[in-house]
Structure formats: structure tokens, C-alpha cells
Design a protein around this motif. Structure first.
Motif, PDB file in Angstrom:
ATOM      1  N   HIS A  95       0.825  -1.220   0.000  1.00 48.25           N
ATOM      2  CA  HIS A  95       0.000   0.000   0.000  1.00 48.25           C
ATOM      3  C   HIS A  95       0.856   1.266   0.000  1.00 48.25           C
ATOM      4  O   HIS A  95       0.664   2.149  -0.853  1.00 48.25           O
ATOM      5  N   PRO A  96       1.831   1.412   0.924  1.00 45.61           N
ATOM      6  CA  PRO A  96       2.680   2.619   0.822  1.00 45.61           C
ATOM      7  C   PRO A  96       3.535   2.646  -0.438  1.00 45.61           C
ATOM      8  O   PRO A  96       3.785   3.726  -0.985  1.00 45.61           O
ATOM      9  N   ARG A  98       2.652   1.508  -3.384  1.00 47.38           N
ATOM     10  CA  ARG A  98       1.755   1.993  -4.440  1.00 47.38           C
ATOM     11  C   ARG A  98       1.536   3.496  -4.326  1.00 47.38           C
ATOM     12  O   ARG A  98       1.602   4.234  -5.330  1.00 47.38           O
ATOM     13  N   ASP A  99       1.245   3.973  -3.113  1.00 45.83           N
ATOM     14  CA  ASP A  99       0.946   5.395  -2.939  1.00 45.83           C
ATOM     15  C   ASP A  99       2.119   6.267  -3.373  1.00 45.83           C
ATOM     16  O   ASP A  99       1.935   7.275  -4.063  1.00 45.83           O
ATOM     17  N   GLU A 100       3.319   5.885  -2.959  1.00 39.43           N
ATOM     18  CA  GLU A 100       4.502   6.665  -3.341  1.00 39.43           C
ATOM     19  C   GLU A 100       4.759   6.586  -4.841  1.00 39.43           C
ATOM     20  O   GLU A 100       5.095   7.589  -5.478  1.00 39.43           O
ATOM     21  N   GLU A 102       2.636   5.997  -7.341  1.00 41.79           N
ATOM     22  CA  GLU A 102       1.670   6.762  -8.123  1.00 41.79           C
ATOM     23  C   GLU A 102       1.878   8.264  -7.951  1.00 41.79           C
ATOM     24  O   GLU A 102       1.772   9.033  -8.914  1.00 41.79           O
ATOM     25  N   ALA A 103       2.207   8.699  -6.721  1.00 41.20           N
ATOM     26  CA  ALA A 103       2.406  10.129  -6.473  1.00 41.20           C
ATOM     27  C   ALA A 103       3.635  10.656  -7.207  1.00 41.20           C
ATOM     28  O   ALA A 103       3.602  11.750  -7.788  1.00 41.20           O
ATOM     29  N   THR A 108      -1.220   5.883 -12.626  1.00 41.30           N
ATOM     30  CA  THR A 108      -1.897   4.884 -11.805  1.00 41.30           C
ATOM     31  C   THR A 108      -1.442   3.492 -12.234  1.00 41.30           C
ATOM     32  O   THR A 108      -1.057   3.271 -13.381  1.00 41.30           O
ATOM     33  N   TYR A 111      -4.204  -0.799  -9.148  1.00 41.65           N
ATOM     34  CA  TYR A 111      -4.162  -1.658  -7.959  1.00 41.65           C
ATOM     35  C   TYR A 111      -5.596  -2.069  -7.632  1.00 41.65           C
ATOM     36  O   TYR A 111      -6.449  -1.226  -7.387  1.00 41.65           O
TER      37      TYR A 111
END
Length: 399
Positions: A95-96, A98-100, A102-103, A108, A111
Motif C-alpha cells: 500500500h505505501p 503503491r501510494d509513493e 503513483e504520487a 496509476t 491496484y
């Protein structure tokens, strides 16, 4: 190309041109697949000068041939008990990660968190599924037993012959093409250099330490070299004194296009023959054969027939789906089907042998290797996966 391809799904947008080989770098990474780029991105984010050298194009090996499953529970099999802690640790990191990603890439990665269904078709398969469930429970993996009607309530398009299933809610998935595009973008945004269509021909050594690379584009001095060349890591030409126990394990896969007429899936579905993964663009990825054929990339009638028949046995709607792509790739498989992580020689770090768990294990591999390089520390969860375990096993067998 490392894999024979007919209409394989690509990433969003065209790939930008690669960089030129620098004369020096803090870290040189051999291999621009999922593992190599994940490590390189982490190190570049930490402020190191990082160069990734790829013999073809980024992701051309197993990374773009994969399905993108993050399946710590569904993938678990007899003999894999030692791998479970690493898989679960990486699943929690996704999860982290993916977040990093994509940011920092602005892209995207599709996920999807619907979970995975492992199903039994007919009574003969139920006992084997119960055995799998017992293994999962002993390893504290999250898997729920479902009756046949309960499975079909989640996926109405499956055949009535589905007699039982396991629901693995934590086994998510990503789109490999999107992940690779995002990693490429994020790595270069962090200041990393990606040198494609360049072959590493030798490691440079001084006083017993690896100090850089010789390539078809010139020499590169580096404080640390990371070997992340997938199935090619075991070829032996770069580090013949290590004899890395890594080999290619061929897989053929295909993409079908789901339509309102054919019906669709919401979850990743596993049978004893195939797995089927629905993607956000309407594709259904069906994979994958397991073939000990060396580096033979050819698609075969038998392989493609096995995929279609395995999918049709569970999901009759595949007969109405258009075939939009077929391809093959090479899983980087070690002798015990687990990754090889850590320092092999002074100045040389290994990140190879991820078998069919590359996407699941990418975040924890990137954390383990970056922690080793940046702080000189070994993550406890990664400690059992050093190269030395193979020598210890050989000594034990010969004693």
C-alpha cells in the motif's frame, strides 16, 4: 525481446529514450525489470547516483510477461513455509509502495483489492483444496473456505461444477504494464539514469572488490553493483565463481477481452490448471504454463490450448472473448523457488531468483537491498535468503 509476443499488452504511452552511460555512479543496477527498477528507485530517492543497465528494454523479461498478482496466500504451496514471512511482510508494504509510486510518477497502476478466489471444479479437487487450506491456516494466511454456491454468488459466470473455493481477501493485484511505466517515470524523476540496449560484459574488480562494470557502451565505476538480471543471472559469464542457482522457467500467457456478452470476472480466479486476472481496461489475463525449456521463447499450440481449455473449464464465457494477445516469458527461478538477496562479494549485491513471486516481493526486496546499501544492515525478514543457504544445504546433503 526476451519473450515471443503477439499483441502483448503495453504500458500507457510510449517509452522515452534511454540515457547515456555515465562514467561513475554510487550504485549500478544490472537489469531494468521490476526488481531492478524498484531497488534503483528507492536508492535514487535516498539521494544516491544510480544507473540501471538493461540489455534490451525495461521490463522486456518476466516483468511485462507477468500477471501482477500479490498472492501470499493463493501462491502458498508445500515446502514454501520459509517464504511466508517474507511474502506477508511485502504484502503489507504494497500500500505505501503503491501510494509513493503513483504520487511520484503521476501514473496509476490499477491496484485492485477485490481479492483472489481459489476454486475446486468437481469433487476430486475438493480434498486437494482442503489440503491447501490447512497449509494456509498453519502459516496464519488469511483464507476463508467457501461452498460452491458461495463462490458462484461472488462470481456468477463460473460453471455450476464449482464445488468449493477459498477466498483470499488480502491477495490483491496490479497491472504489470502500468507498474513498469510508473517505475520508469519515478526512477528518472528521482534523478536515476536508465541505460537500455546495453549489455554488461564483465564486472570490474580491484583487490577482491567489485568496483564497476564493463559494457558494450563503455565502462562504469560504481561503489556498489546490484545484480537483478532475472532469469539471466544464472548464465555465469559475469560471476562464474559464484555459480548462481538461477534458471529460466518458461510461461505462456494470453489476454482475452471481456464484453457484456461474454460476461466478466471481478476477482482473480485460480483453478488447478490456470489463473485468470481481470484488469481495469477489460482484459482478462490467463496464465501461465510452467515449462523447463531453457531460453526457448516460442509459443506453442499445446501451451495455448492448455490455457484456453483450463479457462473454459471454469468460465464458459471465454468462448465469446476475443484473443487480444499471447506471449511467453521466463520466470527467474532459484533451486528452492525463493529469492536470493544480499551481498555475494564485496561490492556486489544480489536480488535474483524471485520465481513467480516478483510482484508480491518487489517492495520488501527494494527495502532489503536499499537498507543493506544505505546502512549496511540486513533486514531480519530477508536474512534467511542469502546465497550461503545453498552451500549449507549441499554440505548437509553430503555429510
Amino acid at each position: 525481446m526476451h519473450a515471443q509476443t503477439i499483441g502483448r499488452r503495453g504500458g500507457p504511452g510510449a517509452s522515452p529514450a534511454g540515457d547515456r552511460l555515465p562514467e561513475r555512479a554510487d550504485v549500478a543496477v544490472i537489469g531494468a525489470g521490476l526488481i531492478g527498477l524498484s531497488i534503483a528507485w528507492r536508492l535514487a530517492k535516498a539521494g544516491l547516483a544510480v544507473a540501471v543497465i538493461e540489455r534490451a528494454k525495461a521490463g522486456d523479461g518476466a516483468s511485462l510477461a507477468a500477471t501482477g498478482m500479490l498472492a501470499a496466500a493463493a501462491e502458498h504451496e508445500p515446502g514454501g513455509e520459509g517464504l511466508s514471512p517474507l511474502g506477508l511482510a511485502s504484502q503489507r508494504l504494497w500500500h505505501p509502495f503503491r501510494d509513493e509510486l503513483e504520487a511520484e510518477s503521476g501514473l496509476t497502476i490499477d491496484y485492485r483489492r477485490e481479492g483472489t478466489l481459489v476454486i475446486a471444479l468437481g469433487r476430486d479437487e475438493v480434498e486437494r483444496l482442503r489440503f491447501r487450506h490447512d497449509l494456509q491456516r498453519r502459516e496464519h494466511l488469511n483464507a476463508e473456505w467457501l461452498s460452491g454456491p458461495a463462490v458462484r454468488a461472488r462470481e456468477p459466470g463460473l460453471r455450476p461444477t464449482v464445488t468449493a473455493g477459498l477466498f483470499c481477501p488480502d491477495d490483491h493485484q496490479v497491472d504489470p504494464a502500468r507498474v513498469m511505466a510508473a517505475l520508469r517515470q519515478a526512477f528518472r524523476a528521482a534523478g536515476g539514469r536508465l541505460i537500455e540496449e546495453t549489455t554488461v560484459t564483465a564486472l570490474s574488480r580491484e583487490g577482491g572488490r567489485v568496483t564497476g562494470l564493463e559494457t558494450t557502451s563503455g565502462a562504469l565505476r560504481a561503489g556498489t553493483v546490484v545484480l537483478a538480471s532475472g532469469a539471466w543471472a544464472g548464465e555465469g559469464s559475469l560471476v562464474p565463481d559464484l555459480a548462481l542457482p538461477v534458471r529460466p522457467l518458461k510461461g505462456q500467457s494470453m489476454a482475452l477481452q471481456m464484453t457484456p456478452r461474454s460476461g466478466s470476472l471481478s476477482h482473480v480466479v485460480w483453478t488447478e490448471q490456470v489463473h485468470m486476472a481481470p484488469k481495469g481496461d477489460g482484459a482478462l489475463i490467463v496464465g501461465a504454463t510452467v515449462e523447463e525449456t531453457g531460453f526457448d521463447p516460442h509459443l506453442t499450440a499445446g501451451g495455448l490450448y492448455a490455457l484456453l481449455e483450463g479457462a473454459r473449464r471454469a468460465l464458459p464465457g471465454v468462448e465469446e472473448m476475443q484473443v487480444s494477445g499471447v506471449w511467453s516469458g521466463f520466470r527467474p527461478t532459484s533451486d528452492d523457488d525463493a529469492p536470493i538477496l544480499g551481498e555475494a562479494l564485496p561490492g556486489l549485491v544480489l536480488a535474483v531468483g524471485h520465481h513467480r513471486n516478483g510482484y508480491l516481493l518487489a517492495p520488501v526486496t527494494a527495502e532489503a537491498v536499499s537498507t543493506l546499501i544505505l546502512r549496511g544492515e540486513t533486514l531480519p525478514v530477508a536474512a534467511p535468503f542469502g546465497l550461503a543457504r545453498f552451500a549449507a544445504r549441499t554440505s548437509g546433503e553430503s555429510a
